[in-house]
Write an enzyme that holds these catalytic residues in place. Sequence first.
Site, PDB file in Angstrom:
ATOM      1  N   LYS A 125       0.822  -1.218   0.000  1.00  0.00           N
ATOM      2  CA  LYS A 125       0.000   0.000   0.000  1.00  0.00           C
ATOM      3  C   LYS A 125       0.851   1.260   0.000  1.00  0.00           C
ATOM      4  CE  LYS A 125      -1.285  -0.169   4.936  1.00  0.00           C
ATOM      5  NZ  LYS A 125       0.094  -0.338   5.340  1.00  0.00           N
ATOM      6  N   ARG A 139      -5.722   2.878  11.834  1.00  0.00           N
ATOM      7  CA  ARG A 139      -5.242   1.541  12.191  1.00  0.00           C
ATOM      8  C   ARG A 139      -6.208   0.841  13.138  1.00  0.00           C
ATOM      9  NH1 ARG A 139      -0.061   1.955   9.944  1.00  0.00           N
ATOM     10  NH2 ARG A 139       1.395   0.571  10.948  1.00  0.00           N
ATOM     11  N   ARG A 159      12.446  -6.151   1.921  1.00  0.00           N
ATOM     12  CA  ARG A 159      12.261  -4.699   1.790  1.00  0.00           C
ATOM     13  C   ARG A 159      13.522  -3.953   2.238  1.00  0.00           C
ATOM     14  NH1 ARG A 159       6.974  -1.755   4.076  1.00  0.00           N
ATOM     15  NH2 ARG A 159       7.673  -2.311   6.153  1.00  0.00           N
ATOM     16  N   ARG A 199      14.555  -1.725   7.576  1.00  0.00           N
ATOM     17  CA  ARG A 199      13.864  -1.125   8.720  1.00  0.00           C
ATOM     18  C   ARG A 199      14.041  -2.006   9.942  1.00  0.00           C
ATOM     19  NH1 ARG A 199       7.821   0.719   7.167  1.00  0.00           N
ATOM     20  NH2 ARG A 199       7.475  -0.118   9.234  1.00  0.00           N
ATOM     21  N   ARG A 249       3.511  -7.337  14.277  1.00  0.00           N
ATOM     22  CA  ARG A 249       2.784  -6.242  13.625  1.00  0.00           C
ATOM     23  C   ARG A 249       1.529  -6.778  12.936  1.00  0.00           C
ATOM     24  NH1 ARG A 249       7.412  -4.441  10.119  1.00  0.00           N
ATOM     25  NH2 ARG A 249       5.981  -3.059   9.049  1.00  0.00           N
TER      26      ARG A 249
HETATM   27  P1  AMP Z   1       4.288   1.620   9.075  1.00  0.00           P
HETATM   28  O1  AMP Z   1       5.411   2.311   8.392  1.00  0.00           O
HETATM   29  O2  AMP Z   1       2.938   2.052   8.580  1.00  0.00           O
HETATM   30  O3  AMP Z   1       4.439   0.118   9.070  1.00  0.00           O
HETATM   31  O4  AMP Z   1       4.321   2.071  10.622  1.00  0.00           O
HETATM   32  C1  AMP Z   1       5.449   1.807  11.438  1.00  0.00           C
HETATM   33  C2  AMP Z   1       5.059   1.893  12.905  1.00  0.00           C
HETATM   34  O5  AMP Z   1       4.563   3.211  13.225  1.00  0.00           O
HETATM   35  C3  AMP Z   1       3.926   0.967  13.318  1.00  0.00           C
HETATM   36  O6  AMP Z   1       4.419  -0.337  13.626  1.00  0.00           O
HETATM   37  C4  AMP Z   1       3.340   1.682  14.542  1.00  0.00           C
HETATM   38  O7  AMP Z   1       4.139   1.459  15.690  1.00  0.00           O
HETATM   39  C5  AMP Z   1       3.486   3.148  14.151  1.00  0.00           C
HETATM   40  N1  AMP Z   1       2.259   3.659  13.468  1.00  0.00           N
HETATM   41  C6  AMP Z   1       2.113   4.009  12.157  1.00  0.00           C
HETATM   42  N2  AMP Z   1       0.867   4.441  11.901  1.00  0.00           N
HETATM   43  C7  AMP Z   1       0.186   4.376  13.067  1.00  0.00           C
HETATM   44  C8  AMP Z   1      -1.145   4.668  13.459  1.00  0.00           C
HETATM   45  N3  AMP Z   1      -2.076   5.115  12.570  1.00  0.00           N
HETATM   46  N4  AMP Z   1      -1.487   4.492  14.762  1.00  0.00           N
HETATM   47  C9  AMP Z   1      -0.604   4.040  15.649  1.00  0.00           C
HETATM   48  N5  AMP Z   1       0.666   3.730  15.358  1.00  0.00           N
HETATM   49  C10 AMP Z   1       1.076   3.887  14.085  1.00  0.00           C
END
Ligand code: AMP
Length: 209
Positions: free
Chosen positions: A16, A88, A122, A155, A166
């Site tokens: 996404k 989320r 990734r 990452r 996750r």
């Molecule tokens: P992502 O890059 O979207 O995988 O996000 C990395 C990390 O950021 C996640 O594992 C969460 O810890 C935090 N995170 C990102 N978006 C949110 C959200 N909408 N609400 C809470 N935590 C978030």
Amino acid sequence: MTARRIVLLGPPGSGKGTQAVRLAAWLGVPHISTGDLLRSEVQNRTELGLQAQRFMDRGELVPDALVAEMIRKHIERAPGFVLDGFPRNLRQAEILETVTVVERALHFQIGRNEIVRRLSARRVCPQCGHVYNLISNPPQRDSVCDECHIALVQRSDDTPEVIQRRIEVQYAREIEPILDFYRKRNVLREIDASGDIDSVYRAAQRALE
Ligand code: AMP
């Protein structure tokens, strides 16, 4: 009319983020990734970053209030947006409705084995943030950013244990109520995200018409 206020839903590794960049450029609206915003807060050692980091390192969600404030600032005046990584959970979807009206929610569907396979491959440019995949979307030169010419990194939360966490803690538990929320508003569209980048992109474009 093409929808311009869009949220993308899908597990980590569903592509996404990649599609969000393309769709935002096509629509001429900002791509807003809460993960990217939070990582930049962490890097800049802001108050928010310091609070968010311990949740992120454990693969848990950052508290809603912290993320909601950040998102509000970014979308309040935007003519449209592609939201990536928000909402989320149901609470975040409800918060978002107090700020704007979502015109489409695209749900990227993909199996769990494919997720782990993709995320393990990734790699990210630490300078410009461009995301590559060593299998499906590799850089021209081995593990070096095409633009910045510096070494790509993995990452810290893309390890098999944190990936599992996750998916389980953040995604499987939270997604159904969000899908219901948008289904009831008649803005939910399902996308098969198991194909290659171009075919998923075309499916996403069609779903916005
Ligand atoms: P992502 O890059 O979207 O995988 O996000 C990395 C990390 O950021 C996640 O594992 C969460 O810890 C935090 N995170 C990102 N978006 C949110 C959200 N909408 N609400 C809470 N935590 C978030």
